[in-house]
Motif scaffolding. Structure first.
Motif, PDB file in Angstrom:
ATOM      1  N   LYS A 125       0.812  -1.213   0.000  1.00  0.00           N
ATOM      2  CA  LYS A 125       0.000   0.000   0.000  1.00  0.00           C
ATOM      3  C   LYS A 125       0.851   1.270   0.000  1.00  0.00           C
ATOM      4  CE  LYS A 125      -4.233  -1.939   1.942  1.00  0.00           C
ATOM      5  NZ  LYS A 125      -5.288  -1.841   2.980  1.00  0.00           N
ATOM      6  N   GLY A 126       1.825   1.320  -0.892  1.00  0.00           N
ATOM      7  CA  GLY A 126       2.638   2.520  -1.055  1.00  0.00           C
ATOM      8  C   GLY A 126       3.833   2.627  -0.143  1.00  0.00           C
ATOM      9  N   VAL A 127       3.967   1.716   0.833  1.00  0.00           N
ATOM     10  CA  VAL A 127       5.095   1.752   1.760  1.00  0.00           C
ATOM     11  C   VAL A 127       6.143   0.738   1.331  1.00  0.00           C
ATOM     12  CG1 VAL A 127       5.851   1.429   4.141  1.00  0.00           C
ATOM     13  CG2 VAL A 127       3.620   2.479   3.667  1.00  0.00           C
ATOM     14  N   LEU A 128       7.359   1.204   1.133  1.00  0.00           N
ATOM     15  CA  LEU A 128       8.494   0.355   0.747  1.00  0.00           C
ATOM     16  C   LEU A 128       9.517   0.374   1.877  1.00  0.00           C
ATOM     17  CD1 LEU A 128      10.394   0.274  -2.631  1.00  0.00           C
ATOM     18  CD2 LEU A 128      11.646   0.630  -0.499  1.00  0.00           C
ATOM     19  N   ALA A 129      10.034  -0.805   2.219  1.00  0.00           N
ATOM     20  CA  ALA A 129      11.079  -0.902   3.240  1.00  0.00           C
ATOM     21  C   ALA A 129      12.119  -1.905   2.777  1.00  0.00           C
ATOM     22  CB  ALA A 129      10.488  -1.336   4.583  1.00  0.00           C
ATOM     23  N   GLY A 130      13.394  -1.515   2.858  1.00  0.00           N
ATOM     24  CA  GLY A 130      14.472  -2.399   2.442  1.00  0.00           C
ATOM     25  C   GLY A 130      15.503  -1.665   1.625  1.00  0.00           C
ATOM     26  N   GLN A 131      16.224  -2.394   0.786  1.00  0.00           N
ATOM     27  CA  GLN A 131      17.276  -1.811  -0.058  1.00  0.00           C
ATOM     28  C   GLN A 131      16.867  -1.858  -1.520  1.00  0.00           C
ATOM     29  OE1 GLN A 131      21.579  -2.648   0.500  1.00  0.00           O
ATOM     30  NE2 GLN A 131      21.529  -3.512  -1.560  1.00  0.00           N
ATOM     31  N   THR A 132      16.866  -0.683  -2.134  1.00  0.00           N
ATOM     32  CA  THR A 132      16.626  -0.572  -3.576  1.00  0.00           C
ATOM     33  C   THR A 132      17.178   0.776  -4.024  1.00  0.00           C
ATOM     34  OG1 THR A 132      14.956  -0.830  -5.320  1.00  0.00           O
ATOM     35  CG2 THR A 132      14.303   0.429  -3.364  1.00  0.00           C
ATOM     36  N   TRP A 133      16.886   1.171  -5.272  1.00  0.00           N
ATOM     37  CA  TRP A 133      17.395   2.449  -5.775  1.00  0.00           C
ATOM     38  C   TRP A 133      17.016   3.581  -4.826  1.00  0.00           C
ATOM     39  CZ3 TRP A 133      20.807   1.760  -9.350  1.00  0.00           C
ATOM     40  CH2 TRP A 133      20.674   0.720 -10.278  1.00  0.00           C
ATOM     41  N   SER A 134      17.951   4.478  -4.582  1.00  0.00           N
ATOM     42  CA  SER A 134      17.669   5.657  -3.771  1.00  0.00           C
ATOM     43  C   SER A 134      16.491   6.428  -4.355  1.00  0.00           C
ATOM     44  CB  SER A 134      18.898   6.565  -3.716  1.00  0.00           C
ATOM     45  OG  SER A 134      18.583   7.821  -3.147  1.00  0.00           O
TER      46      SER A 134
END
Length: 372
Positions: A125-134
């Motif tokens: 639902k629009g919340v991202l947590a972790g490692q990905t592109w800045s």
């Protein structure tokens, strides 16, 4: 919802074009209970020939910048590597939770051979947590290169970082692990990160125009534990755009300005700040930009050309400090059959010190990539 899906597709397509990422359209898909999953990736061979100085990275054969006044300049260096090959898994639960984990075989030090984590994050639902592109990053203004690291001056931080992000429509806000350094080894020994980096990005598309603007705020700080400490606030802003001039030709570009945040000025190699003789921390600024074009020749054939430059304000530092970096690429890419890409590329690299000394290098690359 349809608009969000379109924006996600635009960003994924741009990333695939610039960095050779495998698209997931032909991944291995399977289901298990309430989870739909796919396995994707590619196998890739890079071959390079350095004409007048060996600047190749041993892990992926992309180009580094030449060493100023290198007494060991030797003409003609060839090498090949497959370490850029990668594999990823994406899984989506019926509840809407998505998890993506991806790695390649570059190793933590880019020497090749060991598995390296690229992406590891979840969304809901629009919340991202972790490692990905800045979130302080965009591929909108970038032109495809065969070189793994690509052109200097592209928009923002050109790598992945741990973060907590919220996206609503075209707007994304994130709290990120801060990046950057202080000038001098001793300064970095007492450097500290007291606060996270805060980023905001607006990215969208209107007709044949794609655009992205972003801003970043972070803190630079040091503390030697003996009563000597100081901190400054730093910021960065960028704008990037792409335009389809015709069915055959597209143009792209970006500009990035930093004040105390040169770690977010792609491939500048510059420090964020320095400690002066009074023990005060002083920010260093920089500006970078890139411009490029792609020409479709039909039949899966394209010609791409791009140029980029970073310039740092380092007048207060030693004359040997790198002030300017620039590079340029021209490549021909061909997709003879679906999921197979072959290409050849010429690359030019140059860097110059604050004192006026400079060096350059010329190189050729060949690459072939098999996606699944």
């Amino acid at each position: 919802m349809q608009s969000n899906k379109l924006r996600i597709a635009i960003r994924a397509t741009a990333a695939a074009a610039v960095f050779g990422m495998a698209t997931q359209a032909h991944a291995f898909n399977f289901s298990a209970g309430d989870v739909d999953a796919s396995v994707y990736g590619y196998a890739r061979l890079n071959m390079s020939y350095d004409i007048d100085e060996n600047v190749a990275n041993s892990g992926h054969r992309g180009g580094n910048f030449p060493t100023i006044n290198d007494s060991n300049d030797v003409n003609g260096h060839f090498g090949a590597a497959a370490s850029q090959s990668r594999i990823g898994v994406k899984a989506t639960h019926a509840s809407g939770v998505m998890v993506n984990i991806e790695g390649d075989f570059m190793g933590a030090d880019y020497s090749g051979g060991a598995l390296r984590l690229r992406h590891a994050y979840g969304t809901y639902k629009g919340v991202l947590a972790g490692q990905t592109w800045s979130n302080y990053n965009s591929f909108v203004g970038s032109t495809s290169t065969l070189d793994f690291d690509g052109v200097v001056g592209v928009a923002g931080y050109g790598s992945r970082t741990a973060q907590l992000r919220y996206t609503s429509g075209p707007l994304s806000l994130a709290i990120e692990d801060p990046k950057g350094s202080l000038a001098g080894t001793a300064a970095n020994a007492v450097k500290k990160n007291g606060l996270p980096a805060l980023t905001a990005r607006l990215e969208d598309k209107a007709g044949g125009l794609g655009y992205s603007v972003a801003a970043l705020v972070k803190q630079n700080a040091y503390d030697d534990g003996q009563g000597n400490d100081d901190s400054t606030m730093a910021y960065a802003v960028f704008g990037a755009a792409s335009m389809a001039v015709s069915d055959m030709i597209s143009v792209r570009g970006a500009i990035n300005y930093t004040d105390g945040a040169n770690g977010y000025l792609y491939r500048s190699g510059g420090a964020d700040a320095y400690i002066d003789t009074n023990g005060d921390l002083k920010n260093l600024s920089g500006v970078g930009g890139t411009v490029g074009t792609s020409i479709s020749l039909g039949g899966g054939r394209t010609i791409n050309a791009t140029y980029g430059m970073d310039k740092l304000d380092v007048n207060d530092l030693a004359a040997t400090t790198i002030e300017t970096r620039q590079n340029a690429f021209v490549n021909y890419q061909w997709t003879p059959v679906e999921n197979v890409m072959m290409g050849v590329e010429y690359g030019y690299y140059k860097q110059e010190t604050q004192g006026g000394q400079s060096d350059d290098a010329n190189r050729l690359m060949f690459a072939t990539q098999y996606n699944f």
